[in-house]
Scaffold this motif. Structure first.
Motif, PDB file in Angstrom:
ATOM      1  N   ARG A  34     -10.766  13.855   0.217  1.00 19.62           N
ATOM      2  CA  ARG A  34     -10.293  15.229   0.286  1.00 19.62           C
ATOM      3  C   ARG A  34     -10.573  15.782   1.665  1.00 19.62           C
ATOM      4  N   ASP A  35      -9.675  16.648   2.101  1.00 23.44           N
ATOM      5  CA  ASP A  35      -9.828  17.390   3.350  1.00 23.44           C
ATOM      6  C   ASP A  35      -9.789  18.860   2.964  1.00 23.44           C
ATOM      7  N   ASN A  36     -10.959  19.448   2.835  1.00 28.40           N
ATOM      8  CA  ASN A  36     -11.020  20.822   2.342  1.00 28.40           C
ATOM      9  C   ASN A  36     -10.363  21.800   3.305  1.00 28.40           C
ATOM     10  N   SER A  37     -10.457  21.543   4.578  1.00 25.34           N
ATOM     11  CA  SER A  37      -9.867  22.460   5.558  1.00 25.34           C
ATOM     12  C   SER A  37      -8.342  22.485   5.443  1.00 25.34           C
ATOM     13  N   ARG A  38      -7.773  21.377   4.973  1.00 26.16           N
ATOM     14  CA  ARG A  38      -6.319  21.302   4.777  1.00 26.16           C
ATOM     15  C   ARG A  38      -5.919  21.519   3.323  1.00 26.16           C
ATOM     16  N   LYS A  39      -6.900  21.762   2.458  1.00 23.90           N
ATOM     17  CA  LYS A  39      -6.637  21.968   1.027  1.00 23.90           C
ATOM     18  C   LYS A  39      -5.808  20.812   0.471  1.00 23.90           C
ATOM     19  N   THR A  40      -6.240  19.611   0.807  1.00 24.89           N
ATOM     20  CA  THR A  40      -5.475  18.419   0.480  1.00 24.89           C
ATOM     21  C   THR A  40      -6.390  17.332  -0.067  1.00 24.89           C
ATOM     22  N   VAL A  41      -5.863  16.588  -1.020  1.00 24.44           N
ATOM     23  CA  VAL A  41      -6.546  15.408  -1.534  1.00 24.44           C
ATOM     24  C   VAL A  41      -5.593  14.217  -1.411  1.00 24.44           C
ATOM     25  N   TYR A  42      -6.165  13.070  -1.093  1.00 22.87           N
ATOM     26  CA  TYR A  42      -5.380  11.869  -0.865  1.00 22.87           C
ATOM     27  C   TYR A  42      -5.791  10.773  -1.849  1.00 22.87           C
ATOM     28  N   LEU A  43      -4.857   9.881  -2.104  1.00 21.61           N
ATOM     29  CA  LEU A  43      -5.164   8.671  -2.845  1.00 21.61           C
ATOM     30  C   LEU A  43      -4.570   7.497  -2.067  1.00 21.61           C
ATOM     31  N   GLN A  44      -5.442   6.738  -1.411  1.00 21.17           N
ATOM     32  CA  GLN A  44      -5.010   5.547  -0.705  1.00 21.17           C
ATOM     33  C   GLN A  44      -5.018   4.385  -1.685  1.00 21.17           C
ATOM     34  N   MET A  45      -3.870   3.755  -1.851  1.00 26.90           N
ATOM     35  CA  MET A  45      -3.722   2.681  -2.830  1.00 26.90           C
ATOM     36  C   MET A  45      -3.354   1.395  -2.101  1.00 26.90           C
ATOM     37  N   ASN A  46      -4.237   0.421  -2.180  1.00 32.40           N
ATOM     38  CA  ASN A  46      -4.018  -0.881  -1.552  1.00 32.40           C
ATOM     39  C   ASN A  46      -3.913  -1.962  -2.624  1.00 32.40           C
ATOM     40  N   SER A  47      -3.401  -3.095  -2.225  1.00 29.71           N
ATOM     41  CA  SER A  47      -3.258  -4.237  -3.137  1.00 29.71           C
ATOM     42  C   SER A  47      -2.595  -3.832  -4.447  1.00 29.71           C
ATOM     43  N   LEU A  48      -1.515  -3.092  -4.318  1.00 32.59           N
ATOM     44  CA  LEU A  48      -0.827  -2.590  -5.517  1.00 32.59           C
ATOM     45  C   LEU A  48      -0.238  -3.725  -6.332  1.00 32.59           C
ATOM     46  N   GLN A  49      -0.281  -3.532  -7.631  1.00 31.72           N
ATOM     47  CA  GLN A  49       0.215  -4.520  -8.583  1.00 31.72           C
ATOM     48  C   GLN A  49       1.239  -3.872  -9.505  1.00 31.72           C
ATOM     49  N   PRO A  50       2.088  -4.664 -10.141  1.00 27.89           N
ATOM     50  CA  PRO A  50       3.089  -4.076 -11.047  1.00 27.89           C
ATOM     51  C   PRO A  50       2.478  -3.175 -12.115  1.00 27.89           C
ATOM     52  N   SER A  60      -9.982  -0.247 -13.345  1.00 29.62           N
ATOM     53  CA  SER A  60      -8.810  -1.027 -12.950  1.00 29.62           C
ATOM     54  C   SER A  60      -8.417  -0.837 -11.484  1.00 29.62           C
ATOM     55  N   VAL A  61      -8.945   0.209 -10.839  1.00 32.76           N
ATOM     56  CA  VAL A  61      -8.555   0.464  -9.451  1.00 32.76           C
ATOM     57  C   VAL A  61      -9.723   0.368  -8.478  1.00 32.76           C
ATOM     58  N   LYS A  62     -10.918   0.157  -8.983  1.00 29.11           N
ATOM     59  CA  LYS A  62     -12.089   0.067  -8.108  1.00 29.11           C
ATOM     60  C   LYS A  62     -11.900  -1.042  -7.082  1.00 29.11           C
ATOM     61  N   GLY A  63     -12.221  -0.710  -5.848  1.00 29.04           N
ATOM     62  CA  GLY A  63     -12.077  -1.674  -4.765  1.00 29.04           C
ATOM     63  C   GLY A  63     -10.691  -1.725  -4.157  1.00 29.04           C
ATOM     64  N   ARG A  64      -9.723  -1.081  -4.792  1.00 27.03           N
ATOM     65  CA  ARG A  64      -8.342  -1.068  -4.280  1.00 27.03           C
ATOM     66  C   ARG A  64      -7.889   0.334  -3.881  1.00 27.03           C
ATOM     67  N   PHE A  65      -8.320   1.336  -4.615  1.00 24.00           N
ATOM     68  CA  PHE A  65      -7.899   2.714  -4.377  1.00 24.00           C
ATOM     69  C   PHE A  65      -9.077   3.517  -3.824  1.00 24.00           C
ATOM     70  N   THR A  66      -8.749   4.482  -2.977  1.00 25.03           N
ATOM     71  CA  THR A  66      -9.763   5.383  -2.429  1.00 25.03           C
ATOM     72  C   THR A  66      -9.245   6.806  -2.492  1.00 25.03           C
ATOM     73  N   ILE A  67     -10.026   7.681  -3.114  1.00 24.20           N
ATOM     74  CA  ILE A  67      -9.697   9.106  -3.135  1.00 24.20           C
ATOM     75  C   ILE A  67     -10.512   9.810  -2.058  1.00 24.20           C
ATOM     76  N   SER A  76       0.833  -1.203   0.000  1.00 23.49           N
ATOM     77  CA  SER A  76       0.000   0.000   0.000  1.00 23.49           C
ATOM     78  C   SER A  76       0.866   1.250   0.000  1.00 23.49           C
ATOM     79  N   LEU A  77       0.302   2.305  -0.546  1.00 27.09           N
ATOM     80  CA  LEU A  77       0.887   3.639  -0.485  1.00 27.09           C
ATOM     81  C   LEU A  77      -0.252   4.645  -0.373  1.00 27.09           C
ATOM     82  N   ARG A  78       0.062   5.782   0.218  1.00 35.77           N
ATOM     83  CA  ARG A  78      -0.901   6.885   0.223  1.00 35.77           C
ATOM     84  C   ARG A  78      -0.242   8.103  -0.401  1.00 35.77           C
TER      85      ARG A  78
END
Length: 118
Positions: free
Chosen positions: A74-90, A65-72, A17-19
């Motif tokens: 956002r934290d508007n108060s921090r002006k930030t967006v995240y991408l949580q990536m699980n079960s990563l593949q080559p 291709s990423v449904k069920g593995r990645f989650t986007i 995983s990576l975020r």
């Protein structure tokens, strides 16, 4: 043009995983709220493709291709967006770019490399 700063890429083994994090430090919060934020990726010798996007209001959408593995998210108060990536593949190996869209802008970050390899 919106200044976007990405971080969080790196080398990970298959199944790991990576975020990714994308910040818009120079924006005022109310402006960030109005943006559709997205993550795209570009693998070598391939076109840039949408990974996930989250509008100012409403549901996020994902590439099949990423449904069920990645989650986007956002934290508007921090002006930030995240991408949580699980079960990563080559095949997830690519440069990942943050994107901000509104009526007046279509801005990109500098990209962050994600490499999935054993």
């Amino acid at each position: 043009q919106v200044h976007l700063v990405e971080s969080g890429g790196g080398l990970v083994q298959p199944g790991g995983s990576l975020r990714l994090t994308c910040k818009a430090p120079r924006l005022i919060t109310s402006t960030f709220w109005s943006l559709t934020m997205g993550w795209y990726r570009q693998a070598p010798e391939k076109q840039r493709e949408l990974v996930a996007a989250v509008p100012a209001s409403g549901l996020a959408n994902y590439a099949d291709s990423v449904k069920g593995r990645f989650t986007i998210s956002r934290d508007n108060s921090r002006k930030t967006v995240y991408l949580q990536m699980n079960s990563l593949q080559p095949e997830d190996t690519a440069i990942y770019y943050c994107n901000a869209v509104s009526e007046s802008t279509n801005s990109w970050g500098q990209g962050t490399q994600v490499t999935v390899s054993s």
